[in-house]
Design a protein around this motif. Structure first.
Motif, mmCIF file in Angstrom:
data_model
loop_
_atom_site.group_PDB
_atom_site.id
_atom_site.type_symbol
_atom_site.label_atom_id
_atom_site.label_comp_id
_atom_site.label_asym_id
_atom_site.label_seq_id
_atom_site.Cartn_x
_atom_site.Cartn_y
_atom_site.Cartn_z
ATOM 1 N N TRP A 301 0.823 -1.215 0.000
ATOM 2 C CA TRP A 301 0.000 0.000 0.000
ATOM 3 C C TRP A 301 0.853 1.259 0.000
ATOM 4 O O TRP A 301 0.379 2.325 -0.407
ATOM 5 C CB TRP A 301 -0.959 -0.025 1.180
ATOM 6 N N PRO A 305 -2.136 2.358 -3.889
ATOM 7 C CA PRO A 305 -3.313 2.201 -3.020
ATOM 8 C C PRO A 305 -4.178 0.991 -3.365
ATOM 9 O O PRO A 305 -4.991 0.574 -2.541
ATOM 10 C CB PRO A 305 -4.093 3.501 -3.243
ATOM 11 N N GLN A 336 -7.875 2.600 -0.245
ATOM 12 C CA GLN A 336 -6.798 1.625 -0.025
ATOM 13 C C GLN A 336 -7.408 0.233 0.058
ATOM 14 O O GLN A 336 -8.042 -0.109 1.044
ATOM 15 C CB GLN A 336 -6.060 1.960 1.272
#
Length: 652
Positions: A301, A305, A336
Motif C-alpha cells: 500500500w 493504493p 486503499q
C-alpha cells in the motif's frame, strides 16, 4: 536509545507520508492523483488558499512552492507538532507498531557489522553469476533457456548458479579473507554438526539475488535443479539483513515503475515477476516464499493504493487469495484496497504470457475482482441456501467479516454491496414465466402474473415527489443539528453509518461527519466548508425548515440536539422502512401467497402512521408562511400582537 539505519529504514518503509500529512491538510482533488501518490494541498505552514504544498508518496518527501518548506514524514511531524526529532520518531514508530530500540553502546559496532554483511552478500552475488558461466552450470543454463530467459534478462536480474559442492562458496570467500562470522552471519553457510568446516547453504541451485528497497543485496532465493530435492525453492535464513516477512522481491524497481504509471502486480514467485517484467508489466513484486504478511501488505500500500493480486489459478492460489482477504479487511482505508486477478486454472502469469501473450494478461488485470466479490464467493460458492436457517448462517458469517473493517464508511459500503449480492442470490432466480405471463412450470396456470411495477413508475415525481422532498429536508435537519452541536455526533455514529441519503452531497456530508466521530472536533462546520466550499454549507443551513430547527436556533444545547436528531432519524427510518416493504411486496406478491406479507405490510403501515402522527404534531407547533418557511405559531402570535399595537398607536 540507538536509532540504527536498519530501524530508520523500517520506519520509513512502514510510514506513508500521505497519511501523515493528510491529518493536517485537506487535499485538492483537482490537482491530486491518489493512484500515483502525487498529492497537493494548501500549505499547513503558511496561510494560503492555493494548493502549492506537494507530497510525493513514492519518494516520501514534501515541498511547498510557496514558503519552501520541505522534508520527510519525520520533518513534517517535527514542524507540525512542534516536537523534537526523537519525539517525532516516537510518534511515527508508535503509529507503525514499532518499539524504539534501547540505548545500545555497541550501536556503531552493529552498524559496521551490517555494512560488512552487505559487502559479503555482494561478493556472493558475483560468485554465483560467474559460476553460471562455467561447465558445471550447463544444466542450469539449459533450464533457463527452456524457461525463455534471454541473456539480457539474466544480466538484468543477476541470476547465478550455486555449484553442487559442499564448500564452493565458502572456499571462494575465505580465499578473499572474509571472516567466518560474516559468512555465517549473512546466511551463506551453516556450521557442521560433525566438527568439520561449515558448508554452503545453497548447492546445485539457480540463484536469484533479493535486494531491499534501496537496492542492497540482503538474501538469495535458490531454485533446485534436482527434481528429487525436498525444497524446490529455498530462501536465505533470517539474518541481521533479511526478514522475509518484511521484504518483497523486486521492491525498488517496482516502486519506481508504479510511480511512472505502471500497475502494481503481486505474483507468487521470482519467475512470475521476471516474466511479467519482460512482457512490459514492470511494476511486479512477489513475497518471499511465504503467504503475504501484514508488514508486506503495508509495503504494498505504500507503493500503490490498490495492488492487483495475480495468483495462480489452482486451489492453492485461491486459498492464498482468501487468506489475504482476512488479513486485509481490518486494515482497509478509504482508497486503499486490493483487487484480484485469478489466472486460468492450472496456469500462473508466466504460463499465460507464453500461451496467449500480454494482451490476455492485461484483459485479466482489467477484469480484476474487488475484495468484496471474493469474500462473497468464499461464503456462497458450492453452498445451498434453501432454508431460513442456512440464509441466517450466511448473514451471520458475512456480518462477522464486515465488522472487522474499522473504517465506518467502508464498512457501510461493504454492507450495501453484500446486500445487493444477497438480493441477486435470493431474489434474482424467480420462477420462469411463459410468454403469456403464466408460470412456466408448476403453480396455478389459471392466474396470469400481475404486471410488475416499472422502474420509471417507481421513480416518477407523481409517486416520489413529496416523499423525496421530506426525506431531503429531514436529512438536512439531522446534519444541521449535529453541525450546530458536535457533542452529539458520537452518540449517533451507528445510525449515521446505516443512513443512505437521497443525494450525493448528503452522502458526502455523512461520510465527513463519520470520519470525525470520537475525535472531539468542536468546529464541524469548518470541516464541511473546507471540503465542499462555503456555498454548500450555506445552502444546507438556508433551508427554511432547517433555520427554525431548535438545535440550529440554540447551538450547543445537547439535549435539544439529541432529541431532534433521534426524532428525525426515527421518522426517516419509519418512512424508508414502509417504502421498502411495499416495494418488496410489489416484487413478490404475485409469486407467493403468504399471510406473512400482509402482516409485514401491516407492521410497516403502523410505523408509517406513527411517523405521520409525528409530522402532524410538527404542524401543531408550526405553520407555513407565504414563502414556504415553517413558522413557530407562538412566535407568529406574538408578532401579530406587536403589529396590532403598532397599528393602533399609528391610528391614534
Amino acid at each position: 536509545m540507538s536509532l540504527t539505519p536498519a530501524f530508520m529504514d523500517e520506519l520509513r518503509n512502514r510510514t506513508s507520508i500521505v497519511q501523515v500529512v493528510g491529518r493536517k491538510v485537506m487535499w485538492d482533488s483537482r490537482k491530486s492523483n491518489q493512484g500515483k501518490g502525487d498529492m497537493w494541498a494548501p500549505c499547513p505552514f503558511h496561510h494560503e488558499k492555493s494548493a502549492s504544498f506537494h507530497v510525493d508518496d513514492q519518494k516520501g518527501f514534501y515541498y511547498c512552492f510557496g514558503c519552501g518548506a520541505k522534508g520527510d514524514a519525520i520533518n513534517f511531524v517535527q514542524e507540525s507538532e512542534n516536537v523534537s526529532f526523537i519525539d517525532a520518531v516516537k510518534i511515527l514508530a508508535d503509529e507503525a507498531g514499532m518499539t524504539l530500540p534501547d540505548r545500545d553502546p555497541r550501536a556503531q559496532e552493529k552498524a559496521d557489522k551490517r555494512a560488512g554483511l552487505t559487502e559479503v552478500m555482494e561478493q556472493a552475488v558475483q560468485f554465483f553469476r560467474m559460476s553460471l558461466r562455467t561447465n558445471a552450470a550447463t544444466e542450469a543454463r539449459a533450464y533457463l533457456a527452456r524457461r525463455g530467459l534471454t541473456p539480457a534478462q539474466l544480466e538484468r536480474w543477476e541470476i547465478g548458479f550455486a555449484p553442487n559442492g559442499w564448500q564452493a562458496l565458502w572456499d571462494a570467500l575465505k580465499a578473499k579473507g572474509v571472516p567466518d562470522e560474516l559468512i555465517l552471519g549473512a546466511g551463506l553457510a551453516k556450521p557442521s554438526s560433525k566438527g568439520k568446516a561449515p558448508y554452503d547453504v545453497f548447492r546445485n541451485r539457480i540463484m536469484f539475488p533479493i535486494r531491499d528497497a534501496r537496492g542492497r543485496a540482503i538474501a538469495f532465493g535458490g531454485r533446485a535443479l534436482d527434481p528429487n530435492d525436498n525444497a524446490k525453492y529455498l530462501n536465505s535464513p533470517e539474518t541481521a539483513l533479511f526478514d522475509k516477512g518484511r521484504n518483497l522481491y523486486n521492491h525498488g524497481p517496482a516502486r519506481a515503475a508504479v510511480g511512472k504509471g505502471q500497475p502494481l502486480i503481486v505474483a507468487e514467485g521470482y519467475m512470475d515477476v521476471i516474466a511479467l517484467d519482460g512482457a512490459g508489466f514492470t511494476g511486479a513484486v512477489a513475497p518471499l516464499g511465504t503467504a503475504i504478511t501484514e508488514a508486506q501488505l503495508q509495503l504494498l500500500w505504500r507503493i500503490s493504493p490498490e495492488p492487483v493480486i495475480a495468483l495462480d489459478g489452482d486451489a492453492a492460489g485461491i486459498r492464498a487469495a482468501l487468506r489475504l482477504i482476512d488479513l486485509a479487511l481490518p486494515m482497509l482505508e478509504a482508497g486503499q484496497s486490493l483487487r484480484f486477478a485469478i489466472m486460468p486454472e492450472g496456469q500462473d502469469p508466466d504460463d499465460l504470457l507464453k500461451a496467449k501473450g500480454p494482451e490476455a494478461l492485461q484483459a485479466l488485470l482489467d477484469a480484476a475482482k474487488p475484495m468484496v466479490d471474493l469474500l462473497w464467493q468464499r461464503e456462497t460458492e458450492g453452498k445451498n441456501f434453501d432454508s431460513p436457517e442456512r440464509k441466517a448462517a450466511l448473514d451471520k458469517a458475512l456480518r462477522t467479516k464486515i465488522k472487522q473493517i474499522r473504517d465506518p464508511s467502508i464498512r457501510a459500503h461493504y454492507g450495501q454491496a453484500i446486500k445487493d449480492l444477497r438480493w441477486e442470490l435470493f431474489r434474482g432466480a424467480a420462477p420462469a414465466r411463459a410468454k403469456d405471463g403464466r408460470k412456466a412450470r408448476g403453480g396455478d396456470w389459471r392466474k396470469p402474473a400481475p404486471p410488475r411495477a416499472q422502474a420509471t413508475t417507481k421513480a416518477s415525481l407523481l409517486v416520489a415527489g413529496d416523499e423525496a422532498h421530506q426525506r431531503h429536508m429531514r436529512e438536512a435537519v439531522i446534519f444541521a443539528s449535529i453541525l450546530s452541536t458536535p457533542a452529539v455526533l458520537d452518540e449517533f455514529e451507528d445510525q449515521l453509518e446505516a443512513l443512505r441519503c437521497a443525494d450525493d452531497d448528503h452522502n458526502f456530508i455523512r461520510d465527513l461527519l463519520l470520519r470525525q466521530a470520537h475525535r472531539g472536533v468542536q468546529d464541524l462546520k469548518s470541516i464541511i466548508a473546507d471540503a465542499m466550499g462555503p456555498e454548500a454549507l450555506d445552502f444546507l443551513l438556508a433551508h427554511p425548515h432547517v433555520r427554525i430547527a431548535p438545535p440550529v436556533r440554540r447551538p450547543g444545547d445537547v439535549d435539544t440536539a439529541r432529541q431532534t436528531v433521534a426524532e428525525e432519524l426515527g421518522k426517516l427510518t419509519a418512512a424508508l422502512g414502509h417504502r421498502a416493504e411495499v416495494a418488496e411486496a410489489v416484487e413478490v406478491i404475485g409469486e407467493i401467497e403468504d399471510e406473512t406479507i400482509t402482516w409485514r405490510l401491516g407492521q410497516a403501515a403502523e410505523a408509517h402512521d406513527r411517523a405521520v402522527r409525528s409530522i402532524q404534531e410538527d404542524s401543531a407547533e408550526y405553520e407555513t408562511g407565504e414563502n414556504g418557511a415553517a413558522i413557530d405559531k407562538d412566535e407568529r402570535a406574538a408578532l401579530n400582537a406587536l403589529m396590532e399595537r403598532i397599528s393602533f398607536t399609528k391610528r391614534r
